[in-house]
Design a protein around this motif. Structure first.
Motif, PDB file in Angstrom:
ATOM      1  N   ASP A  56       0.830  -1.216   0.000  1.00  0.00           N
ATOM      2  CA  ASP A  56       0.000   0.000   0.000  1.00  0.00           C
ATOM      3  C   ASP A  56       0.857   1.254   0.000  1.00  0.00           C
ATOM      4  OD1 ASP A  56      -2.254  -1.552  -0.047  1.00  0.00           O
ATOM      5  OD2 ASP A  56      -2.732  -1.284   2.085  1.00  0.00           O
ATOM      6  N   LEU A  57       1.958   1.236   0.755  1.00  0.00           N
ATOM      7  CA  LEU A  57       2.874   2.381   0.776  1.00  0.00           C
ATOM      8  C   LEU A  57       3.480   2.602  -0.614  1.00  0.00           C
ATOM      9  CD1 LEU A  57       4.440   4.563   2.440  1.00  0.00           C
ATOM     10  CD2 LEU A  57       6.233   2.838   2.695  1.00  0.00           C
ATOM     11  N   LEU A  58       3.919   1.524  -1.249  1.00  0.00           N
ATOM     12  CA  LEU A  58       4.499   1.637  -2.591  1.00  0.00           C
ATOM     13  C   LEU A  58       3.467   2.163  -3.589  1.00  0.00           C
ATOM     14  CD1 LEU A  58       6.578  -1.666  -2.692  1.00  0.00           C
ATOM     15  CD2 LEU A  58       7.458   0.660  -2.420  1.00  0.00           C
ATOM     16  N   ARG A  59       2.249   1.661  -3.498  1.00  0.00           N
ATOM     17  CA  ARG A  59       1.171   2.108  -4.388  1.00  0.00           C
ATOM     18  C   ARG A  59       0.918   3.604  -4.199  1.00  0.00           C
ATOM     19  NH1 ARG A  59      -2.232  -1.594  -2.832  1.00  0.00           N
ATOM     20  NH2 ARG A  59      -1.711  -3.180  -4.345  1.00  0.00           N
ATOM     21  N   GLU A  60       0.942   4.053  -2.950  1.00  0.00           N
ATOM     22  CA  GLU A  60       0.734   5.467  -2.636  1.00  0.00           C
ATOM     23  C   GLU A  60       1.817   6.344  -3.291  1.00  0.00           C
ATOM     24  OE1 GLU A  60       1.309   7.948   1.395  1.00  0.00           O
ATOM     25  OE2 GLU A  60      -0.173   6.344   1.539  1.00  0.00           O
ATOM     26  N   TYR A  61       3.014   5.804  -3.435  1.00  0.00           N
ATOM     27  CA  TYR A  61       4.127   6.540  -4.043  1.00  0.00           C
ATOM     28  C   TYR A  61       4.295   6.198  -5.532  1.00  0.00           C
ATOM     29  CZ  TYR A  61       5.618   8.720   0.243  1.00  0.00           C
ATOM     30  OH  TYR A  61       5.673   9.518   1.375  1.00  0.00           O
ATOM     31  N   LYS A 114       7.816  10.280  -4.864  1.00  0.00           N
ATOM     32  CA  LYS A 114       6.770   9.961  -5.852  1.00  0.00           C
ATOM     33  C   LYS A 114       7.389   9.350  -7.104  1.00  0.00           C
ATOM     34  CE  LYS A 114       2.720  11.052  -4.283  1.00  0.00           C
ATOM     35  NZ  LYS A 114       1.799  10.023  -3.944  1.00  0.00           N
ATOM     36  N   GLY A 115       7.019   8.111  -7.380  1.00  0.00           N
ATOM     37  CA  GLY A 115       7.457   7.437  -8.589  1.00  0.00           C
ATOM     38  C   GLY A 115       8.883   6.942  -8.590  1.00  0.00           C
ATOM     39  N   LYS A 116       9.606   7.051  -7.455  1.00  0.00           N
ATOM     40  CA  LYS A 116      11.019   6.660  -7.439  1.00  0.00           C
ATOM     41  C   LYS A 116      11.437   6.041  -6.117  1.00  0.00           C
ATOM     42  CE  LYS A 116      12.313  10.902  -9.600  1.00  0.00           C
ATOM     43  NZ  LYS A 116      13.191  12.027  -9.520  1.00  0.00           N
ATOM     44  N   LEU A 117      12.323   5.083  -6.217  1.00  0.00           N
ATOM     45  CA  LEU A 117      13.074   4.571  -5.082  1.00  0.00           C
ATOM     46  C   LEU A 117      14.531   4.689  -5.515  1.00  0.00           C
ATOM     47  CD1 LEU A 117      13.131   3.237  -2.286  1.00  0.00           C
ATOM     48  CD2 LEU A 117      13.023   1.022  -3.432  1.00  0.00           C
ATOM     49  N   THR A 134      20.489   0.669  -8.467  1.00  0.00           N
ATOM     50  CA  THR A 134      20.659   1.937  -7.757  1.00  0.00           C
ATOM     51  C   THR A 134      19.351   2.718  -7.662  1.00  0.00           C
ATOM     52  OG1 THR A 134      21.371   3.017  -9.803  1.00  0.00           O
ATOM     53  CG2 THR A 134      23.099   2.174  -8.334  1.00  0.00           C
ATOM     54  N   SER A 135      18.444   2.488  -8.626  1.00  0.00           N
ATOM     55  CA  SER A 135      17.141   3.151  -8.544  1.00  0.00           C
ATOM     56  C   SER A 135      16.089   2.380  -9.322  1.00  0.00           C
ATOM     57  CB  SER A 135      17.217   4.593  -9.056  1.00  0.00           C
ATOM     58  OG  SER A 135      17.379   4.615 -10.458  1.00  0.00           O
ATOM     59  N   VAL A 136      14.851   2.573  -8.902  1.00  0.00           N
ATOM     60  CA  VAL A 136      13.678   2.023  -9.577  1.00  0.00           C
ATOM     61  C   VAL A 136      12.724   3.197  -9.742  1.00  0.00           C
ATOM     62  CG1 VAL A 136      11.757   0.405  -9.423  1.00  0.00           C
ATOM     63  CG2 VAL A 136      13.980  -0.230  -8.486  1.00  0.00           C
ATOM     64  N   ALA A 137      12.225   3.384 -10.966  1.00  0.00           N
ATOM     65  CA  ALA A 137      11.368   4.550 -11.203  1.00  0.00           C
ATOM     66  C   ALA A 137      10.229   4.209 -12.157  1.00  0.00           C
ATOM     67  CB  ALA A 137      12.191   5.697 -11.774  1.00  0.00           C
ATOM     68  N   VAL A 138       9.123   4.930 -11.969  1.00  0.00           N
ATOM     69  CA  VAL A 138       7.993   4.897 -12.880  1.00  0.00           C
ATOM     70  C   VAL A 138       7.815   6.344 -13.325  1.00  0.00           C
ATOM     71  CG1 VAL A 138       5.518   4.473 -13.099  1.00  0.00           C
ATOM     72  CG2 VAL A 138       6.923   2.961 -11.692  1.00  0.00           C
ATOM     73  N   GLU A 139       7.843   6.585 -14.643  1.00  0.00           N
ATOM     74  CA  GLU A 139       7.857   7.959 -15.154  1.00  0.00           C
ATOM     75  C   GLU A 139       6.601   8.755 -14.833  1.00  0.00           C
ATOM     76  OE1 GLU A 139       8.862   7.400 -19.240  1.00  0.00           O
ATOM     77  OE2 GLU A 139      11.006   7.283 -18.772  1.00  0.00           O
TER      78      GLU A 139
END
Length: 175
Positions: A56-61, A114-117, A134-139
């Motif tokens: 849920d936390l990941l979905r929120e971000y 938002k959209g990034k780890l 090093t990172s995971v992102a959704v544009e």
């Protein structure tokens, strides 16, 4: 000759003992961290502070909720600094629906926005060889791709729907 064999035997036994002590120390450290984190969760529940489940936390971000395996022990999230720490009982890996493989250490740290780890420590993916993520992102919110960036400078897109559900992890010997 007997003296040399005695020294060789003592060295071998000493080496084996050090290895066993090292494994015991690692196990105790892992257990200690797990107990400490469970105690924090318990205290927060007593105080009335309930924590969202990680998906849920990941979905929120705006990140896919299945980015981490199902069998996490707990996580910490500092909202003000965006620091996320996810704890697992042991190193493991997950094969996702798109046949991509991600390996996780006992503890994964990163900065969540938002959209990034970003600034991830404790996650690897297989791109011919194992490389650190090093990172995971959704544009964007409507994007159907997840971008994994590695220390090798490789930026790999993967279908977002492959990470929609947390999957069961397979234990591995080392990260």
């Amino acid at each position: 000759m007997d003296n040399a064999l005695t020294k060789l035997g003592s060295a071998w036994i000493s080496k084996k003992a050090k290895a066993e002590i090292s494994h015991i120390t690692d196990d105790l450290s892992s257990l200690s961290n797990t107990v400490e984190e469970k105690a924090k969760l318990f205290i927060n529940k007593l105080k009335g502070k309930s924590q969202k489940v990680l998906p849920d936390l990941l979905r929120e971000y705006n990140l896919p909720p299945g980015l981490f395996p199902r069998n996490i022990t707990c996580y910490e999230f500092d909202v003000l600094r965006g620091k996320l720490v996810v704890y697992l009982s042991s190193p493991c890996e997950v094969c996702f629906k798109d046949s991509s493989i991600v390996r996780y250490a006992n503890r994964i740290k990163g900065t969540l926005s938002k959209g990034k780890l970003t600034v991830i420590d404790g996650m690897k993916t297989k791109v011919l060889v194992w490389v650190k993520v090093t990172s995971v992102a959704v544009e964007s919110y409507k994007s159907d791709k997840v971008w994994f960036t590695t220390t090798a400078g490789v930026k790999k897109s993967r279908p977002k729907n492959a990470y929609e559900m947390p999957r069961e992890a397979i234990l591995v010997q080392e990260f």
